[in-house]
Design a protein around this motif. Sequence first.
Motif, mmCIF file in Angstrom:
data_model
loop_
_atom_site.group_PDB
_atom_site.id
_atom_site.type_symbol
_atom_site.label_atom_id
_atom_site.label_comp_id
_atom_site.label_asym_id
_atom_site.label_seq_id
_atom_site.Cartn_x
_atom_site.Cartn_y
_atom_site.Cartn_z
ATOM 1 N N MET A 199 0.666 -1.100 0.171
ATOM 2 C CA MET A 199 0.033 0.085 -0.088
ATOM 3 C C MET A 199 0.883 1.331 -0.061
ATOM 4 N N LYS A 200 0.745 2.005 -1.089
ATOM 5 C CA LYS A 200 1.512 3.311 -1.276
ATOM 6 C C LYS A 200 1.147 4.361 -0.368
ATOM 7 N N LEU A 201 1.894 5.188 0.655
ATOM 8 C CA LEU A 201 1.262 5.960 1.557
ATOM 9 C C LEU A 201 1.051 7.389 0.924
ATOM 10 N N ASP A 202 0.029 7.804 1.423
ATOM 11 C CA ASP A 202 -0.729 9.158 0.747
ATOM 12 C C ASP A 202 -0.160 10.355 1.486
ATOM 13 N N ILE A 203 0.780 10.751 0.825
ATOM 14 C CA ILE A 203 1.565 12.063 1.241
ATOM 15 C C ILE A 203 1.864 13.261 0.212
ATOM 16 N N THR A 204 1.775 14.315 0.349
ATOM 17 C CA THR A 204 2.001 15.446 -0.591
ATOM 18 C C THR A 204 3.590 15.658 -0.522
ATOM 19 N N ALA A 205 4.017 16.445 -1.305
ATOM 20 C CA ALA A 205 5.364 16.939 -1.670
ATOM 21 C C ALA A 205 5.768 17.764 -0.616
ATOM 22 N N ARG A 206 4.822 18.848 0.051
ATOM 23 C CA ARG A 206 5.106 19.541 0.991
ATOM 24 C C ARG A 206 5.461 18.802 2.328
ATOM 25 N N GLN A 207 4.426 17.691 2.386
ATOM 26 C CA GLN A 207 4.585 16.847 3.726
ATOM 27 C C GLN A 207 6.037 16.304 3.849
ATOM 28 N N ILE A 208 6.418 15.800 2.628
ATOM 29 C CA ILE A 208 7.729 15.123 2.482
ATOM 30 C C ILE A 208 8.872 16.096 2.925
ATOM 31 N N GLU A 209 8.697 17.253 2.306
ATOM 32 C CA GLU A 209 9.829 18.207 2.793
ATOM 33 C C GLU A 209 9.645 18.634 3.878
ATOM 34 N N ILE A 210 8.758 18.652 4.746
ATOM 35 C CA ILE A 210 8.579 18.814 6.149
ATOM 36 C C ILE A 210 9.087 17.552 6.926
ATOM 37 N N ILE A 211 8.819 16.340 6.675
ATOM 38 C CA ILE A 211 9.341 15.428 7.341
ATOM 39 C C ILE A 211 10.891 15.248 7.177
ATOM 40 N N GLU A 212 11.396 15.594 5.966
ATOM 41 C CA GLU A 212 12.678 15.635 5.675
ATOM 42 C C GLU A 212 13.614 16.642 6.419
ATOM 43 N N ALA A 213 12.911 17.708 6.551
ATOM 44 C CA ALA A 213 13.500 18.759 7.441
ATOM 45 C C ALA A 213 13.562 18.325 8.807
ATOM 46 N N SER A 214 12.410 17.592 9.437
ATOM 47 C CA SER A 214 12.277 17.198 10.683
ATOM 48 C C SER A 214 13.450 16.085 10.931
ATOM 49 N N GLY A 215 13.746 15.202 10.032
ATOM 50 C CA GLY A 215 14.644 14.081 10.106
ATOM 51 C C GLY A 215 16.142 14.767 10.389
ATOM 52 N N LYS A 216 16.385 15.988 9.599
ATOM 53 C CA LYS A 216 17.686 16.875 9.676
ATOM 54 C C LYS A 216 17.974 17.231 11.070
ATOM 55 N N ILE A 217 16.777 18.124 11.690
ATOM 56 C CA ILE A 217 16.749 18.351 13.091
ATOM 57 C C ILE A 217 16.888 17.457 14.249
ATOM 58 N N LEU A 218 16.069 16.217 13.809
ATOM 59 C CA LEU A 218 16.296 15.115 14.750
ATOM 60 C C LEU A 218 17.763 14.479 14.767
ATOM 61 N N MET A 219 18.432 14.298 13.540
ATOM 62 C CA MET A 219 19.615 13.950 13.613
ATOM 63 C C MET A 219 20.773 14.846 14.045
ATOM 64 N N ASN A 220 20.522 16.224 13.704
ATOM 65 C CA ASN A 220 21.508 17.129 14.002
ATOM 66 C C ASN A 220 21.406 17.688 15.486
ATOM 67 N N LYS A 221 20.382 17.773 16.116
ATOM 68 C CA LYS A 221 19.891 18.284 17.313
ATOM 69 C C LYS A 221 19.127 17.523 18.521
ATOM 70 N N GLY A 222 18.611 16.410 17.853
ATOM 71 C CA GLY A 222 17.789 15.726 19.038
ATOM 72 C C GLY A 222 16.368 15.940 19.168
ATOM 73 N N ILE A 223 15.681 15.061 19.733
ATOM 74 C CA ILE A 223 14.306 14.992 19.592
ATOM 75 C C ILE A 223 13.985 16.470 20.446
ATOM 76 N N ALA A 224 14.579 16.776 21.354
ATOM 77 C CA ALA A 224 14.389 18.138 22.209
ATOM 78 C C ALA A 224 14.237 19.187 21.163
ATOM 79 N N ALA A 225 15.069 19.353 20.217
ATOM 80 C CA ALA A 225 15.062 20.404 19.401
ATOM 81 C C ALA A 225 14.068 20.394 18.130
ATOM 82 N N LEU A 226 13.307 19.416 18.133
ATOM 83 C CA LEU A 226 12.234 19.321 17.046
ATOM 84 C C LEU A 226 10.917 19.903 17.504
ATOM 85 N N THR A 227 10.930 21.274 17.512
ATOM 86 C CA THR A 227 9.867 22.061 17.845
ATOM 87 C C THR A 227 9.178 22.494 16.551
ATOM 88 N N THR A 228 7.850 22.923 16.735
ATOM 89 C CA THR A 228 7.425 23.582 15.514
ATOM 90 C C THR A 228 7.982 24.715 15.151
#
Length: 195
Positions: free
Chosen positions: A1-30
């Motif tokens: 089953m293919k995930l229903d996701i928009t291009a903007r959501q992909i950009e947001i989750i990739e940016a989230s991954g970068k924050i998590l990788m570089n700064k940790g879960i505490a730094a992932l704020t809106t």
Amino acid sequence: MKLDITARQIEIIEASGKILMNKGIAALTTKNLAQEMGFSESALYRHFKDKEAIVSLLIQYLADNINQRFEQILISNISEEEKYLALFKSQFQYFKKNPHFIVIVLSDGLMDSSEIIKNSIVKLIQTNAKSFKTVLENGQKASVFTSAIEADYLVHFIMGAFRLQMLKWKLANFSFDIEKNGMKTMATLLTLIKQ
């Protein structure tokens, strides 16, 4: 089953991954995420209801990607030994190109952040384990892999070795070739589990 996701959501989750990788879960704020994306916090809420939804979709996005790649390998007309190596090669190549997703593989802090995120991670692990177990059981039936150890335990060993390899790569600030080193590790493990 293919995930229903928009291009903007992909950009947001990739940016989230970068924050998590570089700064940790505490730094992932809106606030930090909006700053990383270059738009307002309120714009984030048009795509996600909260931070938990972002992280959960990030995990689902990774799981969907892995499932698609693994399915192609599992249905291919190659030996179980070649499938074993192809699964890992696919993983190492993907993470080499997308190191910001490594946080999911090394997700101890994420698991503690919410039950929804924990369940998403558990599902990801179970899905990966199922693919490896399929290859190992088929290889055991074909007398390629040892039958002295149950496939479930072999899965634990190989997934643990994979996780350790990824941790070493992250701790080394991604300074070595994960595909080359990772495949050497998994090929060595293959030698140990072969019949």
